[in-house]
Each structure stands twice: as C-alpha cells, then as structure tokens.
Scaffold this motif. Structure first.
Motif: not given
Length: 252
Positions: A114, A117-118, A152, A155, A170, A173, A176, A229
């Motif tokens: 979380l 990850g990005k 998670a 992610i 995005k 998504n 995902r 966040r």
C-alpha cells in the motif's frame, strides 16, 4: 448483538477504505477476531463479506477490460483462478495457531505494498521489462496469495503489469478488479463448501461494507487524496503492529 454491531461498523469502514485507497481487510480481520471468530475462519469470513463490493467494482470497470500488454486477459484469468483455488485450500489446511503467527507478516507485506507499491512499480518499469511467461508465473503466485489472504493484492498486480504494459496505471484498473474478484470467487466457493464462514457476523459485515463502499465513493470525490492515503497507511500500520504484539508479544 454488540459483536454484530462491531463487525457491521468494521464492514462500513472497510467498504469505505476499499472505495478510497484499499486495505479494507486490515479492519475486517481484526474485528472478526475481536468478535470471537477464530483467525482462519475470520479470514475466510472477511473474504466473503468484502466479495460483493469487489464484484460491483469489476462490473463498473467492465468497459475497460482487455489484455495486459501482449498477455491475453483469458490467460491471466485462468492463471489467477487456479492460483486462487490453491490459496484457498492452503488456508483451509493451515492450523489456526500457525496462521496467527503468519498473519502479521502478511499484513506487513500488504502495508508495504500500500505504501510503496506504485512507486516501486514505477522504479522497476524504468529499469526492466519482463516477458509473458514470467508475468503468468507471478500472476499465479498472486492468485495463491489472493485466495489465501489477499491484502493489497491488486496493487501488487499493477506493479508487476507495469513491467509489461506501458499504459498509465489507472487504465489497468479494469483487469485488476476482475482478476482480484476471480481469485476471491474461488476462495469464497471453497470457504462456503468447507463451512468455515461465520454467517451472522459475515452478513452484518457485508451490509456494512456495501453502505461503506457507496459512502466512500462519495467522500473520495471531495476529500484530498493525500489525506486519504496517509490516513489509510496510518491505520494499516497500527493494525499490523497490533498483530505482531498479539502473535509475539507474549514471548511464545
């Protein structure tokens, strides 16, 4: 009645978290354990309670479904479903005492996913690219993780896919949400057949999660993304620490 109110409130919060930033299982799992549900059954019941919200998200994103890079969506779907079955069966075979010692580490992995990850996915994408076979192998492992625990996991999928697909994250998504739901579908079936779901608590949590998911979507349109966040990360970190204390604090 107090326990049902507790798990319904946890479902409300978890549904909102999943709609905003993810991490709803960080709330539902400890709430079910606090309500007296054994840890393995609590994890199974949490998966079932949050499942309809995941399906709703997958349906909402259906127009964006398609391959991930050169990997067909069908191949990813089959791989994830098989992994999800394996993960669910593995959970059912895990003794409660063993799971109690494993779950803090699973929460820690999910917390890092979380938090980073990005950013980690972007860092890897600048340095490496991987092939279809490697993606499917990792996807199978993530399917197992999703069926076993799942925190998670979406992610984590996006971080891996970013090494193969140059699209903005995005735009991933849609696959995902579908593939997370696919792993959870097999887990839900396995848990129901094995009769490990505590239905009164699960039903109360499910209703709360649906309401929380709708409310979270409304809040998400107005609240600053950074506040959401950091609030999510603070909560997940505190719960992870609490589970470490619970598992290891007594010196066992």
């Amino acid at each position: 009645m107090n326990n049902l109110l507790l798990v319904a409130g946890a479902g409300l919060l978890a549904g909102g978290m999943n709609a905003l930033a993810g991490g709803g299982s960080f709330v539902t799992l400890p709430a079910l354990i606090a309500a007296g549900v054994p840890s393995v059954q609590a994890n199974a019941s949490s998966t079932v309670a949050l499942y309809p919200g995941g399906l709703a998200s997958a349906w909402a994103y259906r127009d964006g479904l398609g391959p991930v890079g050169p990997v067909p969506l069908r191949a990813l779907l089959v791989t994830t479903v098989v992994g999800g079955i394996g993960g669910a069966l593995l959970l059912l075979l895990t003794p409660a005492r063993t799971f109690d010692f494993i779950v803090p580490w699973l929460l820690l992995v999910a917390t890092f996913a979380l938090a980073f990850g990005k950013r980690f996915g972007e860092w890897m994408r600048e340095r490496w690219q991987i092939g279809q076979t490697a993606v499917l192998v990792v996807q199978f492992a993530l399917g197992v993780y999703g069926g076993y625990f799942g925190g998670a996991v979406g992610i984590m999928m996006m971080a891996v896919w970013g090494l193969l697909d140059s699209r903005e994250l995005k735009l991933l998504n849609a696959p995902r949400t579908l593939l997370v739901s696919a792993a959870n579908t097999m887990a839900v079936v396995a848990f129901v057949v094995a009769q490990v779901v505590h239905w009164p608590e699960t039903a109360a949590m499910l209703v709360g999660a649906i309401v929380g998911g709708y409310g979270g979507a409304q809040v998400g349109r107005r609240a600053p993304a950074r506040v959401i966040r950091y609030g999510t990360l603070a909560l997940t970190a505190c719960i992870t620490v609490a589970f470490f204390v619970r598992a290891y604090g007594s010196g066992r």
